[in-house]
Design a protein around this motif. Sequence first.
Motif, PDB file in Angstrom:
ATOM      1  N   ALA A  10       5.462  -7.828  -5.878  1.00 39.46           N
ATOM      2  CA  ALA A  10       4.750  -8.868  -6.624  1.00 39.46           C
ATOM      3  C   ALA A  10       5.016  -8.748  -8.126  1.00 39.46           C
ATOM      4  O   ALA A  10       4.469  -9.511  -8.919  1.00 39.46           O
ATOM      5  N   GLY A  11       5.860  -7.789  -8.505  1.00 40.09           N
ATOM      6  CA  GLY A  11       6.240  -7.647  -9.908  1.00 40.09           C
ATOM      7  C   GLY A  11       5.434  -6.621 -10.670  1.00 40.09           C
ATOM      8  O   GLY A  11       5.570  -6.499 -11.884  1.00 40.09           O
ATOM      9  N   ASN A  12       4.592  -5.886  -9.976  1.00 44.46           N
ATOM     10  CA  ASN A  12       3.788  -4.858 -10.634  1.00 44.46           C
ATOM     11  C   ASN A  12       4.549  -3.536 -10.646  1.00 44.46           C
ATOM     12  O   ASN A  12       5.266  -3.225  -9.707  1.00 44.46           O
ATOM     13  N   ALA A  13       4.333  -2.775 -11.687  1.00 45.36           N
ATOM     14  CA  ALA A  13       4.966  -1.466 -11.778  1.00 45.36           C
ATOM     15  C   ALA A  13       4.219  -0.482 -10.890  1.00 45.36           C
ATOM     16  O   ALA A  13       2.993  -0.421 -10.912  1.00 45.36           O
ATOM     17  N   VAL A  14       4.978   0.249 -10.098  1.00 45.05           N
ATOM     18  CA  VAL A  14       4.381   1.326  -9.298  1.00 45.05           C
ATOM     19  C   VAL A  14       4.545   2.589 -10.133  1.00 45.05           C
ATOM     20  O   VAL A  14       5.561   3.250 -10.089  1.00 45.05           O
ATOM     21  N   GLY A  15       3.517   2.867 -10.905  1.00 46.51           N
ATOM     22  CA  GLY A  15       3.563   4.001 -11.816  1.00 46.51           C
ATOM     23  C   GLY A  15       2.831   5.199 -11.256  1.00 46.51           C
ATOM     24  O   GLY A  15       2.516   5.273 -10.064  1.00 46.51           O
ATOM     25  N   GLU A  16       2.556   6.107 -12.133  1.00 47.96           N
ATOM     26  CA  GLU A  16       1.916   7.360 -11.745  1.00 47.96           C
ATOM     27  C   GLU A  16       0.559   7.144 -11.093  1.00 47.96           C
ATOM     28  O   GLU A  16       0.156   7.916 -10.226  1.00 47.96           O
ATOM     29  N   GLU A  17      -0.155   6.088 -11.482  1.00 54.18           N
ATOM     30  CA  GLU A  17      -1.479   5.870 -10.876  1.00 54.18           C
ATOM     31  C   GLU A  17      -1.366   5.608  -9.376  1.00 54.18           C
ATOM     32  O   GLU A  17      -2.212   6.031  -8.591  1.00 54.18           O
ATOM     33  N   ALA A  18      -0.300   4.927  -8.966  1.00 49.93           N
ATOM     34  CA  ALA A  18      -0.112   4.656  -7.533  1.00 49.93           C
ATOM     35  C   ALA A  18       0.165   5.949  -6.773  1.00 49.93           C
ATOM     36  O   ALA A  18      -0.399   6.185  -5.702  1.00 49.93           O
ATOM     37  N   TRP A  19       1.027   6.787  -7.335  1.00 49.82           N
ATOM     38  CA  TRP A  19       1.343   8.056  -6.681  1.00 49.82           C
ATOM     39  C   TRP A  19       0.136   8.987  -6.725  1.00 49.82           C
ATOM     40  O   TRP A  19      -0.091   9.774  -5.804  1.00 49.82           O
ATOM     41  N   SER A  20      -0.655   8.886  -7.774  1.00 52.49           N
ATOM     42  CA  SER A  20      -1.878   9.669  -7.881  1.00 52.49           C
ATOM     43  C   SER A  20      -2.873   9.256  -6.796  1.00 52.49           C
ATOM     44  O   SER A  20      -3.570  10.107  -6.226  1.00 52.49           O
ATOM     45  N   LEU A  21      -2.914   7.969  -6.517  1.00 50.67           N
ATOM     46  CA  LEU A  21      -3.785   7.475  -5.441  1.00 50.67           C
ATOM     47  C   LEU A  21      -3.383   8.119  -4.103  1.00 50.67           C
ATOM     48  O   LEU A  21      -4.240   8.606  -3.366  1.00 50.67           O
ATOM     49  N   LEU A  22      -2.107   8.123  -3.828  1.00 53.69           N
ATOM     50  CA  LEU A  22      -1.623   8.715  -2.596  1.00 53.69           C
ATOM     51  C   LEU A  22      -1.892  10.225  -2.559  1.00 53.69           C
ATOM     52  O   LEU A  22      -2.356  10.763  -1.546  1.00 53.69           O
ATOM     53  N   ALA A  23      -1.636  10.881  -3.670  1.00 52.87           N
ATOM     54  CA  ALA A  23      -1.901  12.329  -3.739  1.00 52.87           C
ATOM     55  C   ALA A  23      -3.386  12.621  -3.517  1.00 52.87           C
ATOM     56  O   ALA A  23      -3.732  13.583  -2.811  1.00 52.87           O
ATOM     57  N   GLY A  24      -4.248  11.795  -4.088  1.00 48.74           N
ATOM     58  CA  GLY A  24      -5.685  11.980  -3.899  1.00 48.74           C
ATOM     59  C   GLY A  24      -6.103  11.763  -2.465  1.00 48.74           C
ATOM     60  O   GLY A  24      -6.941  12.493  -1.917  1.00 48.74           O
ATOM     61  N   VAL A  36      -2.874   5.853   7.835  1.00 50.83           N
ATOM     62  CA  VAL A  36      -3.376   5.583   6.483  1.00 50.83           C
ATOM     63  C   VAL A  36      -2.231   5.608   5.474  1.00 50.83           C
ATOM     64  O   VAL A  36      -2.156   4.756   4.578  1.00 50.83           O
ATOM     65  N   THR A  37      -1.319   6.556   5.623  1.00 42.50           N
ATOM     66  CA  THR A  37      -0.164   6.632   4.724  1.00 42.50           C
ATOM     67  C   THR A  37       0.688   5.372   4.851  1.00 42.50           C
ATOM     68  O   THR A  37       1.136   4.808   3.842  1.00 42.50           O
ATOM     69  N   THR A  38       0.893   4.903   6.076  1.00 41.93           N
ATOM     70  CA  THR A  38       1.645   3.668   6.302  1.00 41.93           C
ATOM     71  C   THR A  38       0.995   2.503   5.564  1.00 41.93           C
ATOM     72  O   THR A  38       1.671   1.734   4.872  1.00 41.93           O
ATOM     73  N   ALA A  39      -0.310   2.376   5.698  1.00 44.00           N
ATOM     74  CA  ALA A  39      -1.024   1.276   5.045  1.00 44.00           C
ATOM     75  C   ALA A  39      -0.900   1.350   3.521  1.00 44.00           C
ATOM     76  O   ALA A  39      -0.660   0.336   2.854  1.00 44.00           O
TER      77      ALA A  39
END
Length: 187
Positions: A167-181, A153-156
Amino acid sequence: MPLPRFDRLAADRQAAILAVARVQFAEHGPEAASYNKIIELAGISKTAAYHYFDGKDDLLGAVLDDVGARVLGALGDWEPAGDAAGFWGQLRAGSGRLVAHLAEHPDDQALAPLALERPVAHAGTQWISGVVANGQELGIIRSDLDQALLVAVTTAVLQTLDGWALAGNAVGEEAWSLLAGLWGEPR
């Protein structure tokens, strides 16, 4: 797997042949890329090509193994962090290096999904296994689930985040929050 004669070529000559093939496979796709065109662009005779590779599929395998090694080299080693801040910092830095490499090497980006399916890419799974194990030791990642499931799942998620960034999108805190969740302890 290239034939033994290929391994006896000078490293720069091997790299040049693989670079030509990588571009052709990335631009045209593995099925449509022409073995004869690759041979021509690499400046080798058809006879020599068959001394180095059993055919196009063998050359593709060598290219994908090389791409996998290049991608994993850009990612770097996972060194266990001693605390949560170090863990998240190292995870972000590794992801940043990988995204930068793929942005600078579009041929690697095009072939990475195929390359990461090959046995040489096992080191990538080991890297993520190290992330998961270290996160569990630090209490960042839940330990009530099978580790193989957490690694898959982490790999995916990380592949999706890398694609998102490319794709040019910022990987911000919301992305890391998703992983943390995803990793968090069950409720």
